[in-house]
Motif scaffolding. Structure first.
Motif, short mmCIF file in Angstrom:
data_model
loop_
_atom_site.label_atom_id
_atom_site.label_comp_id
_atom_site.label_asym_id
_atom_site.label_seq_id
_atom_site.Cartn_x
_atom_site.Cartn_y
_atom_site.Cartn_z
N ALA A 140 38.54 -19.07 -11.41
CA ALA A 140 38.42 -18.13 -10.29
C ALA A 140 39.54 -18.38 -9.31
O ALA A 140 40.12 -19.47 -9.25
CB ALA A 140 37.07 -18.28 -9.60
N ASP A 141 39.87 -17.33 -8.55
CA ASP A 141 40.86 -17.46 -7.48
C ASP A 141 40.18 -17.67 -6.13
O ASP A 141 40.77 -18.24 -5.22
CB ASP A 141 41.71 -16.19 -7.39
CG ASP A 141 42.39 -15.86 -8.70
OD1 ASP A 141 43.14 -16.72 -9.21
OD2 ASP A 141 42.18 -14.75 -9.24
N PHE A 142 38.94 -17.21 -6.04
CA PHE A 142 38.20 -17.25 -4.78
C PHE A 142 36.73 -17.44 -5.11
O PHE A 142 36.18 -16.73 -5.95
CB PHE A 142 38.40 -15.93 -4.03
CG PHE A 142 37.69 -15.83 -2.71
CD1 PHE A 142 38.33 -16.19 -1.54
CD2 PHE A 142 36.39 -15.38 -2.64
CE1 PHE A 142 37.68 -16.10 -0.31
CE2 PHE A 142 35.73 -15.28 -1.42
CZ PHE A 142 36.38 -15.65 -0.25
N VAL A 143 36.11 -18.41 -4.44
CA VAL A 143 34.69 -18.69 -4.67
C VAL A 143 33.99 -18.78 -3.33
O VAL A 143 34.48 -19.41 -2.39
CB VAL A 143 34.49 -20.01 -5.43
CG1 VAL A 143 33.00 -20.31 -5.60
CG2 VAL A 143 35.17 -19.95 -6.80
N THR A 144 32.85 -18.13 -3.23
CA THR A 144 32.03 -18.23 -2.03
C THR A 144 30.64 -18.74 -2.39
O THR A 144 30.11 -18.42 -3.46
CB THR A 144 31.92 -16.88 -1.30
OG1 THR A 144 31.08 -17.02 -0.14
CG2 THR A 144 31.34 -15.80 -2.20
N GLY A 145 30.08 -19.55 -1.52
CA GLY A 145 28.70 -19.95 -1.70
C GLY A 145 27.78 -18.78 -1.41
O GLY A 145 28.15 -17.82 -0.74
N SER A 146 26.57 -18.86 -1.91
CA SER A 146 25.57 -17.81 -1.67
C SER A 146 24.23 -18.45 -1.37
O SER A 146 23.71 -19.21 -2.18
CB SER A 146 25.45 -16.89 -2.88
OG SER A 146 24.31 -16.05 -2.75
N ARG A 147 23.69 -18.10 -0.20
CA ARG A 147 22.36 -18.63 0.16
C ARG A 147 21.26 -17.95 -0.64
O ARG A 147 20.19 -18.52 -0.82
CB ARG A 147 22.14 -18.45 1.66
CG ARG A 147 21.80 -17.06 2.10
CD ARG A 147 22.03 -16.84 3.57
NE ARG A 147 23.43 -16.52 3.82
CZ ARG A 147 23.94 -16.31 5.03
NH1 ARG A 147 23.16 -16.42 6.10
NH2 ARG A 147 25.20 -16.01 5.19
#
Length: 278
Positions: A140-147
């Motif tokens: 991946a180039d961009f990863v975000t956490g998710s609640r």
């Protein structure tokens, strides 16, 4: 943190002076991973956040960059005492402006990967390796956490509903399923931050997310935890104000990116898929 300046606010000399002072104090050679934190009047919480950040992830050293956004308390002093590299900006311009400056410092310092987290202790630093892993592995180039994929501790039903509403809206607008548009712990290849347009003084998480999706970067979400604020009070306003302003950023960013794509229909990644980091 509020304001109206856009991504050109560096022309007033604030960014240039801050970047110059930072380079003079710390040099221009950073380790591969830079953890960027924007902080405004967070002296009660910033110390624990800085101390909790791992010194290395997957064998790569980390540096912690705290951009102090015109604080009126001892945020800068506490962050320094706890080992952070501090960029102390004398004027309050908003979280978005502080993060843009932090991204610049990380890129110009030679960091290959950037992680963001908040100064208020709402994110678990032990989860940084989880968020960063897909980027380090070249998936991946961009990863975000998710609640929503992980866990959230808030008791505010309106905020909980808002997470679902904005996730639905961004998913519909971009064509990519997203479950959490405003999670503050993210990881990305450093050059991504220089390729997207970032103008918002506040609520920058959705602008960044929509920007990377619109430009064809590989985006992933991973389960993560949203904790109750450890200290201080939110700077983002009440639920109605927050919802109104956040929705304006979401729709405005989508419209801007859509118009930009029509004018220049070949965005894509700036340098192709990254090689896997060993």
């Amino acid at each position: 943190m509020t304001g109206t300046r856009d991504h050109t606010d560096g022309v007033d000399g604030v960014d240039e002076a801050a970047a110059s002072a930072f380079a003079e104090e710390y040099g221009t050679k950073l380790p591969p991973i830079a953890v960027v934190i924007a902080a405004y009047d967070e002296e009660r919480g910033i110390g624990e956040v800085v101390r909790s950040i791992p010194a290395a992830v997957a064998g790569h050293d980390t540096a912690v960059i705290v951009v102090v956004d015109g604080a009126t308390d001892k945020t800068a002093a506490v962050a320094r005492e706890c080992g952070a590299m501090v960029c102390d900006v004398p004027v309050n311009r908003g979280q978005g402006a502080a993060l843009r400056l932090g991204y610049r410092l990380a890129r110009e310092g030679g960091a290959e990967f950037i992680v963001t987290t908040d100064a208020d202790g709402q994110y678990d630093s032990a989860q940084i390796p989880r968020v960063l892993a897909p980027v380090l592995e070249g998936d991946a180039d961009f990863v975000t956490g998710s609640r929503l994929l992980g866990r959230q501790e808030t008791y505010d039903r309106v905020r909980r509903l808002g997470v679902h509403v904005f996730a639905w809206l961004v998913s519909r607008l971009t064509g990519q399923r997203i479950t959490d548009t405003s999670f503050g712990m993210r990881a990305m290849r450093a050059e991504v931050t220089g390729a997207v347009t970032l103008r918002q003084p506040q609520y920058q998480s959705s602008e960044l997310l929509i920007g990377v999706i619109s430009r064809g970067y590989r985006v992933r979400e991973v389960p993560a935890t949203m904790r109750l604020r450890a200290a201080g009070a939110t700077k983002k306003g009440g639920n109605l104000v927050y919802g109104y302003r956040y929705s304006r950023v979401v729709v405005g960013t989508w419209w801007r990116e859509r118009r930009g794509a029509s004018a220049s229909p070949a965005p894509g990644r700036v340098s192709g898929p990254p090689a896997k980091t060993r």
